[in-house]
Design a protein around this motif. Structure first.
Motif, PDB file in Angstrom:
ATOM      1  N   LEU A 216       6.067   7.884  -0.880  1.00 39.08           N
ATOM      2  CA  LEU A 216       6.865   8.827  -0.082  1.00 39.08           C
ATOM      3  C   LEU A 216       8.313   8.645  -0.516  1.00 39.08           C
ATOM      4  N   HIS A 217       8.852   9.639  -1.191  1.00 41.47           N
ATOM      5  CA  HIS A 217      10.260   9.567  -1.587  1.00 41.47           C
ATOM      6  C   HIS A 217      11.086  10.352  -0.575  1.00 41.47           C
ATOM      7  N   LEU A 218      12.191   9.744  -0.163  1.00 45.48           N
ATOM      8  CA  LEU A 218      13.017  10.310   0.914  1.00 45.48           C
ATOM      9  C   LEU A 218      14.264  10.959   0.322  1.00 45.48           C
TER      10      LEU A 218
ATOM     11  N   PRO B 240      11.494  18.840   1.958  1.00 45.93           N
ATOM     12  CA  PRO B 240      11.390  18.249   0.624  1.00 45.93           C
ATOM     13  C   PRO B 240      12.527  18.672  -0.298  1.00 45.93           C
ATOM     14  N   HIS B 241      13.708  18.208   0.028  1.00 50.14           N
ATOM     15  CA  HIS B 241      14.860  18.434  -0.834  1.00 50.14           C
ATOM     16  C   HIS B 241      15.332  17.079  -1.348  1.00 50.14           C
ATOM     17  N   ALA B 242      15.884  17.080  -2.560  1.00 49.57           N
ATOM     18  CA  ALA B 242      16.360  15.823  -3.130  1.00 49.57           C
ATOM     19  C   ALA B 242      17.515  15.253  -2.304  1.00 49.57           C
ATOM     20  N   TYR B 243      18.303  16.153  -1.707  1.00 42.83           N
ATOM     21  CA  TYR B 243      19.499  15.703  -0.975  1.00 42.83           C
ATOM     22  C   TYR B 243      19.480  16.198   0.455  1.00 42.83           C
ATOM     23  N   ARG B 244      20.099  15.402   1.293  1.00 43.82           N
ATOM     24  CA  ARG B 244      20.323  15.771   2.685  1.00 43.82           C
ATOM     25  C   ARG B 244      21.808  15.576   2.897  1.00 43.82           C
ATOM     26  N   ASP B 245      22.505  16.649   3.330  1.00 40.22           N
ATOM     27  CA  ASP B 245      23.941  16.522   3.520  1.00 40.22           C
ATOM     28  C   ASP B 245      24.264  15.768   4.798  1.00 40.22           C
TER      29      ASP B 245
ATOM     30  N   THR C  20       0.830  -1.214   0.000  1.00 40.18           N
ATOM     31  CA  THR C  20       0.000   0.000   0.000  1.00 40.18           C
ATOM     32  C   THR C  20       0.857   1.253   0.000  1.00 40.18           C
ATOM     33  N   ASP C  21       2.098   1.128   0.475  1.00 43.63           N
ATOM     34  CA  ASP C  21       2.939   2.308   0.676  1.00 43.63           C
ATOM     35  C   ASP C  21       4.364   2.062   0.207  1.00 43.63           C
ATOM     36  N   VAL C  22       4.763   2.819  -0.794  1.00 43.04           N
ATOM     37  CA  VAL C  22       6.127   2.746  -1.302  1.00 43.04           C
ATOM     38  C   VAL C  22       6.896   3.911  -0.670  1.00 43.04           C
ATOM     39  N   VAL C  23       7.901   3.577   0.125  1.00 44.62           N
ATOM     40  CA  VAL C  23       8.771   4.580   0.740  1.00 44.62           C
ATOM     41  C   VAL C  23      10.183   4.245   0.293  1.00 44.62           C
ATOM     42  N   ARG C  24      10.814   5.138  -0.462  1.00 46.32           N
ATOM     43  CA  ARG C  24      12.118   4.811  -1.062  1.00 46.32           C
ATOM     44  C   ARG C  24      12.846   6.106  -1.389  1.00 46.32           C
ATOM     45  N   GLY C  25      14.038   5.986  -1.959  1.00 47.32           N
ATOM     46  CA  GLY C  25      14.869   7.157  -2.195  1.00 47.32           C
ATOM     47  C   GLY C  25      14.373   8.039  -3.328  1.00 47.32           C
ATOM     48  N   PHE C  26      14.729   9.318  -3.226  1.00 45.07           N
ATOM     49  CA  PHE C  26      14.312  10.318  -4.203  1.00 45.07           C
ATOM     50  C   PHE C  26      14.766   9.973  -5.621  1.00 45.07           C
ATOM     51  N   ASP C  27      15.850   9.188  -5.740  1.00 51.02           N
ATOM     52  CA  ASP C  27      16.333   8.843  -7.090  1.00 51.02           C
ATOM     53  C   ASP C  27      15.293   8.080  -7.902  1.00 51.02           C
ATOM     54  N   LEU C  28      14.271   7.528  -7.230  1.00 48.67           N
ATOM     55  CA  LEU C  28      13.258   6.763  -7.964  1.00 48.67           C
ATOM     56  C   LEU C  28      11.981   7.555  -8.223  1.00 48.67           C
TER      57      LEU C  28
END
Ligand code: GLU
Length: 292
Positions: free
Chosen positions: A214-216, A285-290, A184-192
């Motif tokens: 939810l893209h992280l 909501p940023h693509a990257y987190r340092d 029901t819930d796809v939680v994965r990296g922003f690259d996808l």
């Protein structure tokens, strides 16, 4: 609402801090919702997957307390399901065989669909591609962090769903298995995030339900690149003394502000705190987190 989440690593090597953050975010989201969390090993490309990597990944997840429910799904055993899906797509003209080589189209940036009506090179080995022009276009969906997304997959080209060498492609396998496992819930990296439009088109063509997304943010190292195996990000440790502070750091990278005194606490204590406190809204909501 029932909740079934998943972590779906490609076992091309051990997990690193970047993959830990994605796994942890997905696990917390599932546990905070009282849901199930499944593990799927996306080993459809054997030459890229060293034989020990899947076992290493399981040990690493266990060391960080990220327990999964039920049996592990291994994609290398799922040929029949992918073949059945391909046949359904072919029967409705949603996929087509294509023998074009990358060299012939790469100056265009993406494959422009030359073989949609007739294969140009029927004598060559054929890949199967998705007809992105049959819609929906644009694909519109909600990301829980990044908000409303609108993307026209024709601008990214007719993606391969089965490769020329007979191997299954990620886009088809992920959609078939998400549906088969009732995700029901796809939680994965922003690259996808930008793969989601192809996946939404495939889900609609196959009459599968739409999961929530939810893209992280991806973790970016000091060199400004996202942590990855290619960048030689160090593998996650297995010894508890190193695992504890690293879990604390991963929680901080998910902007969950874990209390300093949990830094060396057992993983079960840290995770219990984090399930209670889980707030995806704390993420920016940023693509990257340092790395900090
Ligand atoms: N197997 C993919 C990866 O390792 C992730 C698939 C997904 O989460 O949709 O990057």
């Amino acid at each position: 609402m029932p909740y079934i989440g998943r972590f779906a690593p490609t076992p091309s090597g051990p997990l690193h801090l970047g993959s830990l953050v994605a796994a942890l975010g997905s696990w917390l989201d599932a546990r905070a919702a009282g849901g199930r969390w499944l593990l799927r090993i996306e080993d459809i490309d054997p030459p890229r997957c060293p034989p020990q990597a899947a076992a290493t990944i399981q040990r690493q997840l266990a060391a960080f307390g990220l327990t999964w429910d039920g049996e592990i799904c291994f994609q290398h055993r799922r040929d029949d399901a992918y073949q059945a899906a391909l046949e359904r797509l072919a029967a409705t003209g949603r996929v087509y065989p294509c023998g074009c080589s990358r060299k012939e189209w790469q100056h265009l940036g993406h494959y422009p669909g030359w073989c949609r009506e007739h294969p140009r090179h029927p004598q060559r080995p054929q890949a199967w591609r998705l007809r992105t022009d049959l819609g929906p276009n644009p694909v519109v969906w909600q990301d829980r962090l990044f908000g409303t997304q609108r993307l026209d997959p024709t601008t990214q080209g007719d993606v391969v769903v089965k490769r020329k060498d007979g191997l299954w492609a990620y886009q088809l396998a992920v959609v078939v298995d998400d549906a088969a496992q009732g995700i029901t819930d796809v939680v994965r990296g922003f690259d996808l995030l930008d793969n989601t439009p192809w996946q939404r088109q495939l889900q609609q063509a196959l009459d599968y339900p739409e999961p929530r997304y939810l893209h992280l943010p991806l973790i970016r190292g000091e060199d400004g690149q996202k942590l990855s195996k290619q960048n030689l990000a160090p593998p996650l440790p297995l010894d508890d003394a190193t695992v504890r502070p690293l879990l604390h750091r991963a929680l901080a990278l998910l902007d969950q502000r874990p209390p300093a005194e949990l830094h060396r606490a057992p993983v079960t204590t840290q995770l219990a705190w984090a399930v209670d406190a889980w707030s995806p809204r704390a993420l920016t909501p940023h693509a990257y987190r340092d790395l900090t």
